[in-house]
Design a protein around this motif. Structure first.
Motif, PDB file in Angstrom:
ATOM      1  N   GLU A 113       0.834  -1.202   0.000  1.00 11.91           N
ATOM      2  CA  GLU A 113       0.000   0.000   0.000  1.00 11.91           C
ATOM      3  C   GLU A 113       0.871   1.256   0.000  1.00 11.91           C
ATOM      4  OE1 GLU A 113      -2.396   1.847   3.645  1.00 11.91           O
ATOM      5  OE2 GLU A 113      -3.406   0.066   2.825  1.00 11.91           O
ATOM      6  N   ILE A 114       1.950   1.235   0.772  1.00  9.99           N
ATOM      7  CA  ILE A 114       2.855   2.384   0.826  1.00  9.99           C
ATOM      8  C   ILE A 114       3.563   2.577  -0.513  1.00  9.99           C
ATOM      9  CG2 ILE A 114       4.935   3.289   1.939  1.00  9.99           C
ATOM     10  CD1 ILE A 114       4.010   1.859   4.503  1.00  9.99           C
ATOM     11  N   MET A 115       3.946   1.484  -1.156  1.00  7.87           N
ATOM     12  CA  MET A 115       4.600   1.591  -2.456  1.00  7.87           C
ATOM     13  C   MET A 115       3.656   2.175  -3.500  1.00  7.87           C
ATOM     14  SD  MET A 115       7.788   0.729  -2.388  1.00  7.87           S
ATOM     15  CE  MET A 115       8.160   0.398  -4.107  1.00  7.87           C
ATOM     16  N   ILE A 116       2.408   1.757  -3.501  1.00 14.62           N
ATOM     17  CA  ILE A 116       1.442   2.296  -4.460  1.00 14.62           C
ATOM     18  C   ILE A 116       1.263   3.795  -4.248  1.00 14.62           C
ATOM     19  CG2 ILE A 116      -1.027   2.298  -5.060  1.00 14.62           C
ATOM     20  CD1 ILE A 116      -0.946  -0.764  -4.793  1.00 14.62           C
ATOM     21  N   GLU A 117       1.197   4.228  -3.001  1.00 11.87           N
ATOM     22  CA  GLU A 117       1.096   5.668  -2.713  1.00 11.87           C
ATOM     23  C   GLU A 117       2.321   6.408  -3.232  1.00 11.87           C
ATOM     24  OE1 GLU A 117       0.529   6.157   1.450  1.00 11.87           O
ATOM     25  OE2 GLU A 117      -1.569   5.475   1.419  1.00 11.87           O
ATOM     26  N   SER A 118       3.490   5.818  -3.054  1.00  9.42           N
ATOM     27  CA  SER A 118       4.721   6.444  -3.533  1.00  9.42           C
ATOM     28  C   SER A 118       4.702   6.616  -5.044  1.00  9.42           C
ATOM     29  CB  SER A 118       5.925   5.596  -3.103  1.00  9.42           C
ATOM     30  OG  SER A 118       7.124   6.101  -3.634  1.00  9.42           O
ATOM     31  N   TYR A 119       4.242   5.620  -5.759  1.00  7.36           N
ATOM     32  CA  TYR A 119       4.158   5.704  -7.219  1.00  7.36           C
ATOM     33  C   TYR A 119       3.140   6.758  -7.657  1.00  7.36           C
ATOM     34  CZ  TYR A 119       7.144   1.838  -8.793  1.00  7.36           C
ATOM     35  OH  TYR A 119       8.222   1.037  -9.116  1.00  7.36           O
ATOM     36  N   ARG A 120       2.057   6.898  -6.919  1.00  6.82           N
ATOM     37  CA  ARG A 120       1.073   7.926  -7.281  1.00  6.82           C
ATOM     38  C   ARG A 120       1.660   9.331  -7.146  1.00  6.82           C
ATOM     39  NH1 ARG A 120      -3.248   4.994  -3.842  1.00  6.82           N
ATOM     40  NH2 ARG A 120      -4.367   3.717  -5.375  1.00  6.82           N
ATOM     41  N   ASP A 221       0.729  -3.261 -10.525  1.00  6.76           N
ATOM     42  CA  ASP A 221      -0.152  -2.280  -9.907  1.00  6.76           C
ATOM     43  C   ASP A 221       0.582  -1.009  -9.503  1.00  6.76           C
ATOM     44  OD1 ASP A 221      -2.292  -3.951 -10.238  1.00  6.76           O
ATOM     45  OD2 ASP A 221      -2.410  -4.591  -8.154  1.00  6.76           O
ATOM     46  N   TYR A 222       1.893  -1.098  -9.239  1.00  8.55           N
ATOM     47  CA  TYR A 222       2.656   0.095  -8.875  1.00  8.55           C
ATOM     48  C   TYR A 222       2.686   1.068 -10.064  1.00  8.55           C
ATOM     49  CZ  TYR A 222       4.608  -2.753  -5.013  1.00  8.55           C
ATOM     50  OH  TYR A 222       4.783  -3.540  -3.912  1.00  8.55           O
ATOM     51  N   LEU A 223       3.142   0.565 -11.195  1.00  5.71           N
ATOM     52  CA  LEU A 223       3.231   1.435 -12.376  1.00  5.71           C
ATOM     53  C   LEU A 223       1.845   1.843 -12.854  1.00  5.71           C
ATOM     54  CD1 LEU A 223       5.116   2.838 -14.342  1.00  5.71           C
ATOM     55  CD2 LEU A 223       5.140   0.750 -15.726  1.00  5.71           C
ATOM     56  N   GLU A 224       0.871   0.954 -12.733  1.00  8.02           N
ATOM     57  CA  GLU A 224      -0.513   1.317 -13.070  1.00  8.02           C
ATOM     58  C   GLU A 224      -0.965   2.504 -12.224  1.00  8.02           C
ATOM     59  OE1 GLU A 224      -2.508   0.328 -15.378  1.00  8.02           O
ATOM     60  OE2 GLU A 224      -2.388  -1.843 -15.755  1.00  8.02           O
ATOM     61  N   ALA A 229      -2.608   8.080 -11.963  1.00  5.45           N
ATOM     62  CA  ALA A 229      -2.517   9.419 -11.373  1.00  5.45           C
ATOM     63  C   ALA A 229      -2.214  10.463 -12.451  1.00  5.45           C
ATOM     64  CB  ALA A 229      -1.437   9.436 -10.291  1.00  5.45           C
ATOM     65  N   ILE A 230      -1.314  10.116 -13.363  1.00  5.25           N
ATOM     66  CA  ILE A 230      -0.987  11.025 -14.469  1.00  5.25           C
ATOM     67  C   ILE A 230      -2.215  11.290 -15.333  1.00  5.25           C
ATOM     68  CG2 ILE A 230       0.243  11.096 -16.683  1.00  5.25           C
ATOM     69  CD1 ILE A 230       2.624   9.759 -15.222  1.00  5.25           C
ATOM     70  N   GLU A 231      -2.937  10.238 -15.661  1.00  2.00           N
ATOM     71  CA  GLU A 231      -4.089  10.381 -16.545  1.00  2.00           C
ATOM     72  C   GLU A 231      -5.254  11.075 -15.855  1.00  2.00           C
ATOM     73  OE1 GLU A 231      -4.315   6.304 -17.659  1.00  2.00           O
ATOM     74  OE2 GLU A 231      -2.843   6.522 -19.283  1.00  2.00           O
ATOM     75  N   ALA A 232      -5.388  10.901 -14.538  1.00  2.00           N
ATOM     76  CA  ALA A 232      -6.426  11.622 -13.806  1.00  2.00           C
ATOM     77  C   ALA A 232      -6.148  13.117 -13.792  1.00  2.00           C
ATOM     78  CB  ALA A 232      -6.515  11.087 -12.363  1.00  2.00           C
ATOM     79  N   GLU A 233      -4.879  13.480 -13.731  1.00  7.07           N
ATOM     80  CA  GLU A 233      -4.490  14.896 -13.664  1.00  7.07           C
ATOM     81  C   GLU A 233      -4.435  15.545 -15.038  1.00  7.07           C
ATOM     82  OE1 GLU A 233      -3.215  18.439 -11.722  1.00  7.07           O
ATOM     83  OE2 GLU A 233      -3.987  16.564 -10.878  1.00  7.07           O
ATOM     84  N   HIS A 234      -3.957  14.798 -16.045  1.00  8.79           N
ATOM     85  CA  HIS A 234      -3.672  15.415 -17.350  1.00  8.79           C
ATOM     86  C   HIS A 234      -4.387  14.767 -18.530  1.00  8.79           C
ATOM     87  CE1 HIS A 234      -0.685  18.227 -15.873  1.00  8.79           C
ATOM     88  NE2 HIS A 234      -0.114  17.258 -15.191  1.00  8.79           N
ATOM     89  N   GLY A 235      -5.016  13.624 -18.324  1.00  9.25           N
ATOM     90  CA  GLY A 235      -5.754  12.983 -19.399  1.00  9.25           C
ATOM     91  C   GLY A 235      -4.973  11.936 -20.164  1.00  9.25           C
ATOM     92  N   SER A 236      -3.646  12.107 -20.276  1.00  7.77           N
ATOM     93  CA  SER A 236      -2.827  11.148 -21.011  1.00  7.77           C
ATOM     94  C   SER A 236      -1.367  11.334 -20.626  1.00  7.77           C
ATOM     95  CB  SER A 236      -2.977  11.344 -22.530  1.00  7.77           C
ATOM     96  OG  SER A 236      -2.386  12.563 -22.924  1.00  7.77           O
ATOM     97  N   ILE A 237      -0.550  10.329 -20.942  1.00  2.00           N
ATOM     98  CA  ILE A 237       0.897  10.425 -20.721  1.00  2.00           C
ATOM     99  C   ILE A 237       1.473  11.547 -21.582  1.00  2.00           C
ATOM    100  CG2 ILE A 237       3.089   9.213 -20.852  1.00  2.00           C
ATOM    101  CD1 ILE A 237       1.263   8.046 -18.731  1.00  2.00           C
TER     102      ILE A 237
END
Length: 261
Positions: A113-120, A221-224, A229-237
């Motif tokens: 869970e902590i790793m997923i937060e870090s990736y976000r 799931d980490y990279l996902e 998070a990127i796509e939620a903020e900006h729509g795409s990579i």
């Protein structure tokens, strides 16, 4: 094709992340895009192999404290081609998986869970944004190959490699396949983390292996989580790279001209 360093020469989690097909029918060049864990434990054979890669740029994603504790061992002249973060963001100068271990031990929260937060968080951290921006600017006009590394070569390196491949038009399935190849280095990375535990008075046998596995390895799931998070903020990579990192269409085209075959 440059010869890879011997597997027992101290260069951990090293590989060429080129060679992938692109969504437009081309292919990313091999022999120009490399990744690894830290470069501090290299033996002579690995140093010589690095000298033969034709590196024009080394991207050291580690914090300042990590660089001080484990300075890179490089061929002559390559120390002048290193790109680092412009400022240290804190976190006691530790790699994400090491910081996550410390937080998991202290809080009892699941390490995964902590790793997923870090990736976000990672794509939006000030030092990461500044370093990624400088990297893509240099990469578009780079004369030579590039080597990206951090401490373990899997989390910070994994994200920047994934972004690079995305901009070069690599299919997302291939991006994740490349990211997950760090699992092949699990044993070597486990030994490195055991050294950190010993240095902090925590024998590896005193820590639950179920806690360590999510930290030493990688998980789709980490990279996902970072991509989501990127796509939620900006729509795409692509939009993230354009709006956050300054990778305009001219820069993106420059990258493809240099690294497509």
């Amino acid at each position: 094709m440059p010869e890879a360093p011997p597997l027992d020469a101290g260069l951990v989690n090293f590989r060429d992340f080129g060679g992938c097909p692109t969504t437009t029918g081309g292919r990313v060049a091999s022999g120009r895009l490399f990744r690894s864990a830290h470069l501090s434990g290299l033996r002579t054979e690995a140093v010589s192999a690095l000298a033969g890669l034709g590196l024009g740029l080394i991207v050291d994603l580690r914090h300042e404290g990590e660089r001080r504790r484990e300075p890179s061992r490089l061929p002559p002249g390559l120390d002048r081609r290193i790109l680092t973060a412009p400022k240290d963001p804190g976190e006691q100068g530790e790699a994400p998986h090491v910081s996550a271990l410390a937080r998991a031990i202290a809080s009892g929260r699941p390490a995964r869970e902590i790793m997923i937060e870090s990736y976000r968080r990672s794509p939006f951290e000030e030092d990461r944004v500044a370093l990624f921006t400088a990297y893509f600017r240099r990469l578009a006009t780079l004369d030579g190959a590039v080597l990206i590394h951090c401490t373990a070569g899997k989390d910070r390196t994994g994200l920047l490699v994934a972004l690079t491949q995305a901009l070069l038009g690599v299919h997302r399935d291939d991006i994740f396949a490349e990211y997950l190849r760090s699992l092949d280095a699990f044993d070597a990375l486990a030994a490195s983390l055991a050294g950190w535990l010993d240095a902090h008075g925590l024998g590896a046998d005193a820590v639950d292996p179920a806690l360590l596995r999510p930290l030493i390895g990688v998980d789709r799931d980490y990279l996902e989580a970072a991509f989501a998070a990127i796509e939620a903020e900006h729509g795409s990579i692509d939009a993230y790279c354009r709006l956050r990192l300054g990778v305009d269409e001219a820069t993106a085209q420059g990258l493809r001209r240099r690294f497509h075959i």
